[in-house]
Design an enzyme around this catalytic site. Structure first.
Site, PDB file in Angstrom:
ATOM      1  N   ASP A 154       0.874  -1.160   0.000  1.00 10.82           N
ATOM      2  CA  ASP A 154       0.000   0.000   0.000  1.00 10.82           C
ATOM      3  C   ASP A 154       0.928   1.231   0.000  1.00 10.82           C
ATOM      4  OD1 ASP A 154      -2.338   1.638   0.455  1.00 10.82           O
ATOM      5  OD2 ASP A 154      -1.697   1.784   2.551  1.00 10.82           O
ATOM      6  N   LEU A 155       0.404   2.397  -0.335  1.00 16.01           N
ATOM      7  CA  LEU A 155       1.267   3.593  -0.385  1.00 16.01           C
ATOM      8  C   LEU A 155       1.137   4.471   0.866  1.00 16.01           C
ATOM      9  CD1 LEU A 155       3.137   5.525  -2.059  1.00 16.01           C
ATOM     10  CD2 LEU A 155       1.037   6.620  -2.844  1.00 16.01           C
ATOM     11  N   ASP A 156      -0.056   5.091   1.006  1.00 19.76           N
ATOM     12  CA  ASP A 156      -0.257   6.051   2.095  1.00 19.76           C
ATOM     13  C   ASP A 156      -0.218   5.332   3.444  1.00 19.76           C
ATOM     14  OD1 ASP A 156      -0.751   8.352   0.407  1.00 19.76           O
ATOM     15  OD2 ASP A 156      -2.690   7.471  -0.074  1.00 19.76           O
ATOM     16  N   THR A 163       1.563  10.125   4.146  1.00 19.00           N
ATOM     17  CA  THR A 163       0.764  11.171   3.498  1.00 19.00           C
ATOM     18  C   THR A 163      -0.569  11.402   4.214  1.00 19.00           C
ATOM     19  OG1 THR A 163       0.409   9.390   1.958  1.00 19.00           O
ATOM     20  CG2 THR A 163       1.594  11.293   1.124  1.00 19.00           C
ATOM     21  N   LYS A 184      -8.503   6.270   6.331  1.00 21.74           N
ATOM     22  CA  LYS A 184      -7.371   5.473   5.833  1.00 21.74           C
ATOM     23  C   LYS A 184      -7.834   4.372   4.882  1.00 21.74           C
ATOM     24  CE  LYS A 184      -4.000   6.234   9.463  1.00 21.74           C
ATOM     25  NZ  LYS A 184      -3.247   5.643  10.572  1.00 21.74           N
ATOM     26  N   SER A 203      -2.697   0.671  -4.308  1.00 22.62           N
ATOM     27  CA  SER A 203      -3.149   1.835  -3.533  1.00 22.62           C
ATOM     28  C   SER A 203      -4.502   2.342  -4.003  1.00 22.62           C
ATOM     29  CB  SER A 203      -2.112   2.949  -3.684  1.00 22.62           C
ATOM     30  OG  SER A 203      -2.620   4.174  -3.204  1.00 22.62           O
ATOM     31  N   ALA A 204      -5.271   2.909  -3.070  1.00 23.97           N
ATOM     32  CA  ALA A 204      -6.560   3.516  -3.430  1.00 23.97           C
ATOM     33  C   ALA A 204      -6.374   4.910  -4.017  1.00 23.97           C
ATOM     34  CB  ALA A 204      -7.434   3.615  -2.180  1.00 23.97           C
ATOM     35  N   SER A 205      -5.159   5.453  -3.905  1.00 25.48           N
ATOM     36  CA  SER A 205      -4.938   6.849  -4.296  1.00 25.48           C
ATOM     37  C   SER A 205      -4.802   7.030  -5.801  1.00 25.48           C
ATOM     38  CB  SER A 205      -3.685   7.378  -3.616  1.00 25.48           C
ATOM     39  OG  SER A 205      -3.372   8.659  -4.125  1.00 25.48           O
ATOM     40  N   ASN A 217      -3.307   9.608  -6.783  1.00 25.25           N
ATOM     41  CA  ASN A 217      -2.073  10.399  -6.841  1.00 25.25           C
ATOM     42  C   ASN A 217      -0.831   9.533  -6.624  1.00 25.25           C
ATOM     43  OD1 ASN A 217      -3.242  13.130  -7.082  1.00 25.25           O
ATOM     44  ND2 ASN A 217      -4.115  12.655  -5.086  1.00 25.25           N
ATOM     45  N   LYS A 221     -11.188  -1.025  -1.597  1.00 27.68           N
ATOM     46  CA  LYS A 221     -10.895  -1.900  -0.466  1.00 27.68           C
ATOM     47  C   LYS A 221     -12.033  -1.756   0.537  1.00 27.68           C
ATOM     48  CE  LYS A 221      -5.963  -0.772  -0.976  1.00 27.68           C
ATOM     49  NZ  LYS A 221      -4.792  -0.068  -0.427  1.00 27.68           N
ATOM     50  N   GLU A 275      -0.038  -3.369   4.631  1.00 30.45           N
ATOM     51  CA  GLU A 275      -1.172  -2.439   4.718  1.00 30.45           C
ATOM     52  C   GLU A 275      -1.252  -1.768   6.089  1.00 30.45           C
ATOM     53  OE1 GLU A 275      -3.735  -0.845   3.791  1.00 30.45           O
ATOM     54  OE2 GLU A 275      -3.999  -1.428   1.716  1.00 30.45           O
ATOM     55  N   ASP A 276      -1.709  -0.511   6.099  1.00 26.52           N
ATOM     56  CA  ASP A 276      -1.901   0.190   7.377  1.00 26.52           C
ATOM     57  C   ASP A 276      -3.376   0.447   7.687  1.00 26.52           C
ATOM     58  OD1 ASP A 276      -2.268   2.158   5.344  1.00 26.52           O
ATOM     59  OD2 ASP A 276      -2.046   3.705   6.884  1.00 26.52           O
TER      60      ASP A 276
END
Ligand code: BG6
Ligand code: MG
Length: 220
Positions: free
Chosen positions: A9-11, A17, A45, A114-116, A118, A145, A169-170
């Site tokens: 995952d990213l964020d 972020t 999140k 990622s869900a982003s 960006n 998700k 994942e966070d």
């Protein structure tokens, strides 16, 4: 056969972020006349931008027209983009390079899930884009998700069976998505919040290379 691909995952996993998303949502909430707390930001999140705005408007008790809703989505993102404009490699979370380096040294493919929307520009800013063998982000999915779609597309792009993929994942929704995809889920953050994960670590500094080695060599 052990794990043969890893999905990040990213964020909140690669970069923090969440604090910039928070500032942008808080600014919008304040403009609309209500407060938005860090605790409430926890609910955001792993959640898509659209769903975040729906939750924010619920918190503020605001009913929006479609035109207002669309405008606030754009406004929030423009503010977020301003906050992340100056991001650089110094904002990569601790020991992420250690884990990526371990996997790259062994030619184990890695993907972003990622869900982003960006995700690519952020990976570019922190100079990690070339490390990833596949990128799946908010522009590629139709189901958010905890639906497993984002991770299943990543596994397909890497040509690895879902059960041989590990997900970092966070977010609760992200752990559920990994579990729904039949992947090995690793929670990065509060173990009580991420209790559905197969393994938990507060952050990557707690994750030993021996642990990663054990995942890649486990017999399934
Ligand atoms: C997730 C974040 O990674 O991406 C959420 O955890 C965010 O907080 C979502 O809402 C969508 O991000 P973006 O950048 O497309 O607005
Ligand atoms: Mg996250």
């Amino acid at each position: 056969m052990g794990a043969s691909a890893f999905i990040f995952d990213l964020d909140g996993v690669i970069v923090d972020t969440a604090k910039y998303h928070y500032l942008a949502w808080k600014k919008l909430a304040n403009e609309l006349g209500f407060e938005f707390t860090k605790e409430q930001n926890e609910l955001f999140k792993g959640v898509s931008r659209k769903r975040c705005l729906e939750i924010l408007l619920d918190i503020g008790g605001i009913t929006a027209t479609q035109e207002q809703f669309d405008r606030w989505m754009v406004e929030k993102n423009e503010d977020y983009l301003e906050y992340i404009e100056k991001m650089d490699a110094s904002e990569i979370l601790l020991d992420v390079p250690k884990v990526i380096g371990f996997l790259k040294d062994r030619n184990i493919p890695i993907a972003l899930g990622s869900a982003s929307k960006n995700a690519r520009p952020i990976l570019e800013k922190v100079k990690l884009l070339p490390s990833f063998d596949a990128i799946v982000d908010g522009n590629d999915v139709s189901k958010a998700k905890p639906d497993p779609e984002v991770f299943l597309i990543a596994a397909r792009k890497l040509n690895v069976a879902p059960e041989n993929c590990v997900v970092f994942e966070d977010a609760v929704a992200g752990i559920q998505a990994a579990n729904n995809a039949d992947m090995i889920s690793i929670g990065i953050g509060d173990a009580q919040i991420l209790s559905e994960a197969d393994y938990n670590f507060n952050d990557f500094t707690e994750m030993s290379l021996a642990f990663l080695e054990s995942l890649t060599s486990v017999q399934a």
